[in-house]
Write a protein that holds these residues in place. Sequence first.
Motif, short mmCIF file in Angstrom:
data_model
loop_
_atom_site.label_atom_id
_atom_site.label_comp_id
_atom_site.label_asym_id
_atom_site.label_seq_id
_atom_site.Cartn_x
_atom_site.Cartn_y
_atom_site.Cartn_z
N ARG A 76 -4.60 -1.91 2.14
CA ARG A 76 -5.83 -2.59 1.40
C ARG A 76 -5.52 -3.63 0.76
N MET A 111 -6.51 1.37 5.69
CA MET A 111 -7.04 1.41 4.47
C MET A 111 -8.27 2.32 4.33
N ARG A 165 -10.66 5.67 -2.55
CA ARG A 165 -10.05 4.53 -3.34
C ARG A 165 -9.38 5.33 -4.67
#
Length: 297
Positions: A59, A232, A288
């Motif tokens: 990411r 990611m 996340r």
Amino acid sequence: MAVILCPLCRQPLRREEKTWRCSREHSFDVAREGYVNLLPVQQKNSRDPGDDPQMVMARREFLQAGHYQPLRDALLALAAPLQPRSLLDIGCGEGYYTGALAEVSAQVTGLDIARPAIRVAAKRYPGVTWLVGSGAHLPIADGSVDLVCNIFTQMHLAEMHRVLRPEGHVLVVTPAAGHLKSLREQLFDEVHPYDPGKFLAPFAAQFELQSRQEVQFALDLVQPALGHLLRMTPYAWKAKPERRAALEARQDLETEAAFSLLLFRRRPGEPAAEAGLDPPAPRPWPGRSGSKDDAES
């Protein structure tokens, strides 16, 4: 300004150079990179919750290359007129958006359940307060935040409502209908459009929608950016291994990024605990960093 609380007794933490301490003498060391771990073991759902180091680094490489720069610009344009004195980014990941938001607020706090992500963020953006912590149990005092950002992150409405001052704001970013459609078509037999509108009903009881904006832009990806994007997101481990391998073998892919930016204002009134908001649900997968779900960037 946002008041950081001890996660064990909920008393305010006094910040010292190398240690944060509460009145009951619970103490939390400041890591070498500058972050503080406020995630007690009883708030973990696994030994190492959230994104793993490989996902974090993929990411970071993808975002630092500027592929989502239009989204970051749109975030700043929405946040700046609010002039928040204190800003909290929940599920901040490696800090790409949080670091930029420091331009519009005097006090910015980034919180994520994944220590690898916070470690990377703290090293790159030293001007932000970085915390390892849970979005379901925010170590933040009631009514002490002007703006909460929720970017591709699981939403704990009661906690966001609790930490916001009356008429404070929540800025939500979620994928729009066609986000990464061609990439997902390479990985899955059936692809359903995202529905940003599903977030409106849960917010309606205690938040007022002030604006809704769509941001779309083309992505013409070549390796290694294509591989970074794949790693990611949750798509990689949800797809069949042979579909993932075929996509990883490609040298390029044209797709489109599409996001919905929703700005809500907290209505003054009853505290969140009495507002009838649903309690936080446990996260069934890493995201996340204690945050992202299928609505992954």
